[in-house]
Design an enzyme around this catalytic site. Structure first.
Site, PDB file in Angstrom:
ATOM      1  N   ASP A   9      39.452  46.615  34.929  1.00  0.00           N
ATOM      2  CA  ASP A   9      39.676  45.664  34.824  1.00  0.00           C
ATOM      3  C   ASP A   9      40.397  45.529  33.438  1.00  0.00           C
ATOM      4  O   ASP A   9      40.765  46.203  32.268  1.00  0.00           O
ATOM      5  CB  ASP A   9      38.015  45.547  35.136  1.00  0.00           C
ATOM      6  CG  ASP A   9      38.237  43.554  35.278  1.00  0.00           C
ATOM      7  OD1 ASP A   9      38.711  43.020  34.925  1.00  0.00           O
ATOM      8  OD2 ASP A   9      37.481  43.799  34.993  1.00  0.00           O
ATOM      9  N   ASP A  23      41.900  40.801  35.085  1.00  0.00           N
ATOM     10  CA  ASP A  23      41.481  39.273  34.472  1.00  0.00           C
ATOM     11  C   ASP A  23      42.842  37.848  33.816  1.00  0.00           C
ATOM     12  O   ASP A  23      43.385  38.232  33.366  1.00  0.00           O
ATOM     13  CB  ASP A  23      40.310  39.658  33.460  1.00  0.00           C
ATOM     14  CG  ASP A  23      39.772  38.922  33.350  1.00  0.00           C
ATOM     15  OD1 ASP A  23      38.825  38.594  34.137  1.00  0.00           O
ATOM     16  OD2 ASP A  23      39.974  38.141  31.868  1.00  0.00           O
ATOM     17  N   GLU A  53      43.453  38.544  39.406  1.00  0.00           N
ATOM     18  CA  GLU A  53      42.557  37.027  39.772  1.00  0.00           C
ATOM     19  C   GLU A  53      43.223  36.369  39.074  1.00  0.00           C
ATOM     20  O   GLU A  53      43.526  36.016  38.194  1.00  0.00           O
ATOM     21  CB  GLU A  53      41.040  37.654  38.593  1.00  0.00           C
ATOM     22  CG  GLU A  53      40.390  36.520  38.409  1.00  0.00           C
ATOM     23  CD  GLU A  53      39.407  36.068  37.482  1.00  0.00           C
ATOM     24  OE1 GLU A  53      37.804  35.713  37.289  1.00  0.00           O
ATOM     25  OE2 GLU A  53      40.192  36.609  36.578  1.00  0.00           O
ATOM     26  N   HIS A  61      31.140  39.374  39.792  1.00  0.00           N
ATOM     27  CA  HIS A  61      30.446  39.082  38.680  1.00  0.00           C
ATOM     28  C   HIS A  61      30.036  37.798  38.317  1.00  0.00           C
ATOM     29  O   HIS A  61      29.773  37.322  37.785  1.00  0.00           O
ATOM     30  CB  HIS A  61      30.504  40.011  38.203  1.00  0.00           C
ATOM     31  CG  HIS A  61      31.964  40.077  37.138  1.00  0.00           C
ATOM     32  ND1 HIS A  61      32.645  39.888  37.647  1.00  0.00           N
ATOM     33  CD2 HIS A  61      32.091  39.636  36.130  1.00  0.00           C
ATOM     34  CE1 HIS A  61      34.092  39.783  37.002  1.00  0.00           C
ATOM     35  NE2 HIS A  61      33.571  39.276  36.383  1.00  0.00           N
ATOM     36  N   ASP A  62      31.167  36.623  39.298  1.00  0.00           N
ATOM     37  CA  ASP A  62      30.821  35.702  38.285  1.00  0.00           C
ATOM     38  C   ASP A  62      30.345  34.618  39.418  1.00  0.00           C
ATOM     39  O   ASP A  62      29.906  33.039  39.268  1.00  0.00           O
ATOM     40  CB  ASP A  62      32.402  35.145  37.963  1.00  0.00           C
ATOM     41  CG  ASP A  62      33.183  35.569  36.854  1.00  0.00           C
ATOM     42  OD1 ASP A  62      32.674  36.311  36.160  1.00  0.00           O
ATOM     43  OD2 ASP A  62      34.167  35.888  37.105  1.00  0.00           O
TER      44      ASP A  62
HETATM   45  O1  ISL Z   1      32.733  32.032  35.675  1.00  0.00           O
HETATM   46  C1  ISL Z   1      33.590  32.005  36.560  1.00  0.00           C
HETATM   47  C2  ISL Z   1      33.711  31.172  38.263  1.00  0.00           C
HETATM   48  O2  ISL Z   1      32.225  30.475  38.108  1.00  0.00           O
HETATM   49  C3  ISL Z   1      35.026  31.468  36.602  1.00  0.00           C
HETATM   50  O3  ISL Z   1      35.775  30.168  35.812  1.00  0.00           O
HETATM   51  C4  ISL Z   1      35.860  33.033  35.557  1.00  0.00           C
HETATM   52  O4  ISL Z   1      35.724  32.344  34.240  1.00  0.00           O
HETATM   53  C5  ISL Z   1      36.909  32.426  35.747  1.00  0.00           C
HETATM   54  O5  ISL Z   1      37.294  32.927  36.680  1.00  0.00           O
HETATM   55  C6  ISL Z   1      38.069  34.182  34.648  1.00  0.00           C
HETATM   56  O6  ISL Z   1      36.939  35.332  34.767  1.00  0.00           O
HETATM   57  C7  ISL Z   1      37.101  36.481  34.292  1.00  0.00           C
HETATM   58  O7  ISL Z   1      37.544  36.615  33.023  1.00  0.00           O
HETATM   59  C8  ISL Z   1      36.494  35.968  31.837  1.00  0.00           C
HETATM   60  C9  ISL Z   1      35.152  36.568  31.980  1.00  0.00           C
HETATM   61  O8  ISL Z   1      34.310  35.334  31.591  1.00  0.00           O
HETATM   62  C10 ISL Z   1      34.771  36.727  33.598  1.00  0.00           C
HETATM   63  O9  ISL Z   1      33.506  37.915  34.271  1.00  0.00           O
HETATM   64  C11 ISL Z   1      35.900  37.381  34.471  1.00  0.00           C
HETATM   65  O10 ISL Z   1      35.756  37.340  35.406  1.00  0.00           O
HETATM   66  C12 ISL Z   1      37.656  35.853  30.863  1.00  0.00           C
HETATM   67  O11 ISL Z   1      37.557  37.676  30.716  1.00  0.00           O
END
Ligand code: ISL
Length: 544
Positions: free
Chosen positions: A97, A199, A252, A321-322
């Site tokens: 990541d 990310d 992402e 994971h989100d």
């Molecule tokens: O969580 C989300 C949807 O419920 C998104 O808004 C998320 O915050 C966004 O996709 C960004 O995610 C990524 O970056 C974040 C981190 O907290 C997330 O786990 C990661 O996947 C900040 O690094």
């Protein structure tokens, strides 16, 4: 597009929640090593490893304090090297990541910036407040204010953090930052990782810091979503780093529409290999992601079709994971959990694109069973609670909102067996285990010939062996209230996938004929049963 990984099945591991080898309640690298044979048997080609770098854990590793070291609770660099080698032995590649929109505020760069070193101040986005207020009116992804005083508040300086205040955004206008990140990427690629999941990669470059158009959430987003600056950085990273390693990248990309996603992943622009878009993850929300509404299958179908036909190549995923668990979001669960999980997997593997699955999806894990906010660890949920409180929303409502949408729903420990600790840990898990682990676990599912894993393997194997599923075109045949049907076609050969998103029987859409090759029911019936999935080899002469 990196052809090497195009037809891979990618399995995401959230290390904290996967497998704990030393009893501290937190998953770790040695735990992952112990499960590699399991992953090989599932037919996994690539592991996407959520962050394992050193981090104060404000956002579970997405706040990195040292990009070239391993988080001690996950193990050591020697453990990581062993994981890479052991995975390779089993034909499994690893992508890391890459979190480069921000660092942790505990990263040495930020500390030195705070200590007054101009060089490092220029690594971050630090602005003077305007008229005694903040530098601009932007919103924040974690329901917070995106500006925090930088050092002594009397100086009137603020740093930008689009996520938590412990995640200061990097200044991508600074060529030093670019060089540092290239160096970090080479460090991991030299070790032998296959590439990166990048990310929030489409927001790294901010076009301007002017006020944005007022919105319910994320005011200012038009100034940083997929800017030309980001395109330039991605093309440079590809040329200067990725190409030298034949590395694979999946970005992402938040809040992208089809044309934006196309631009970010188009072969001719040479930026990212593929992107994660989110529109289908928003099919059950009203405006802001923290307000989930009743799931309407037809909305999901429309969005899937739109993306399948809009992009030449998609990432196909229903979980990460989100996101709350797909079986809870898109099916009734309960007695339909198993059949529903299989239907969603059948659909996923039948779509055109690279398949990404998230740990636990292969056994149909469900949303967590949390009783109150005290049991939730995710910073985002706690911020949402604060924000909702400040808006005067009283508690049963706040909790209802958070319980449904919290990212911790996907982060409950992996359920390996029915013993205490679910085979995840011999200690106290860092996040509450779902009590259904006694029924829903890998050991039990594996021993069931009709289990979700058995179906997962069938679909995965079938996709790998079928040129139609791999390369065939996509055409929607039917998107009704509950039933979705589409065709994949290659050189006149057709496969049709049919899904029933209902707890009731539904009629097969008219005109679909052929032999059922795979189904999530043991026998055939004239109409579709609850959450039935069928993959049909269409008769050539069949009219559609
Ligand atoms: O969580 C989300 C949807 O419920 C998104 O808004 C998320 O915050 C966004 O996709 C960004 O995610 C990524 O970056 C974040 C981190 O907290 C997330 O786990 C990661 O996947 C900040 O690094």
């Amino acid at each position: 597009m990196n052809k090497k990984y195009k037809h891979s099945t990618v399995y995401q591991i959230y290390p904290r929640s996967f497998c704990d080898s030393d009893g501290d309640g937190v998953g770790d690298i040695r735990g992952i090593i112990s499960k590699l044979d399991y992953l090989r048997d599932l037919g996994i080609d690539v592991i996407w490893l959520s962050p394992v770098y050193k981090s104060p854990n404000d956002d579970n590793g997405y706040d990195i304090s040292d990009y070239k070291d391993i988080q001690p609770e996950f193990g050591t660099m020697a453990d990581f090297d062993e994981l890479l080698a052991a995975a390779k032995e089993r034909g499994i590649s690893i992508i890391m990541d890459l979190v480069i929109n921000h660092t942790s505020d505990e990263h040495e760069w930020f500390r030195r910036a705070l200590a007054g070193e101009e060089k490092y101040k220029n690594y971050y986005i630090i602005k003077k407040g305007k008229n005694g207020g903040l530098p601009n009116n932007w919103g924040n992804f974690f329901a917070d204010c995106p500006w925090e005083p930088f050092g002594d508040p009397a100086n009137g300086e603020y740093y930008l953090h689009l996520f938590s205040k412990k995640q200061p955004d990097l200044n991508w206008y600074n060529p030093e930052v670019y060089r540092e990140i290239c160096d970090i990427m080479r460090f991991w690629l030299d070790k032998g990782v296959a590439g990166f999941r990048c990310d929030v990669i489409n927001i790294i470059h901010k076009r301007t810091f002017e006020d944005g158009k007022r919105r319910l959430a994320l005011t200012g987003k038009e100034h940083y979503i997929s800017t030309e600056g980001t395109h330039r950085i991605l093309a440079s990273l590809r040329r200067d780093v990725m190409d030298n390693y034949d590395a694979f990248t999946v970005g992402e990309t938040v809040m992208v529409d089809v044309p934006m996603a196309r631009d970010l992943s188009d072969e001719s622009r040479r930026e990212l290999d593929m992107v994660f878009a989110f529109e289908h993850m928003e099919c059950d929300q009203i405006g802001v992601k923290w307000f989930k509404t009743k799931f309407k299958p037809r909305k999901l179908m429309r969005i899937l079709t739109k993306w399948q036909t809009g992009l030449d190549w998609n990432t196909c995923y229903f979980e990460n994971h989100d996101q709350p668990r797909s079986v809870t979001r898109f099916t009734e669960g309960g007695e339909y959990r198993k059949v529903g999980a299989k239907m969603l997997l059948g659909l996923l593997f039948s779509l055109r694109g690279t398949t990404f699955v998230y740990e636990g999806q292969e056994i149909g894990m469900t949303n967590g069973a949390f009783g109150s906010l005290d049991e939730i660890m995710d910073i985002e949920s706690h911020n949402v609670d604060k924000m909702a409180k400040s808006l005067g929303i009283v508690n049963p409502f706040r909790w209802r909102l958070i319980n449904k949408t919290s990212r911790d729903n996907a982060r409950t420990p992996m359920q390996w067996n029915g013993n205490e600790g679910a085979g995840f840990t011999s200690g106290t898990p860092w996040l509450k285990l779902h009590p259904n682990y006694k029924d829903v676990n890998v050991e039990r599912d594996l021993s069931d010939p009709d289990g979700v894993i058995a179906f997962f393997k069938r679909m995965n194997l079938y996709k790998k062996s079928s040129d139609i599923l791999k390369e065939g075109s996509f055409r929607e045949l039917h998107a009704g209230k509950y039933v979705y049907a589409f065709e994949r076609e290659l050189s006149g050969e057709r496969l049709i996938a049919v899904c029933n998103f209902s707890t009731k029987k539904s009629n097969m859409p008219e005109g679909i004929e052929g032999d059922v090759i795979i189904s999530n029911y043991p026998d055939m019936a004239p109409s579709l049963r609850p959450y039935e999935f069928r993959l049909i080899s269409a008769r050539k002469e069949g009219k559609l």
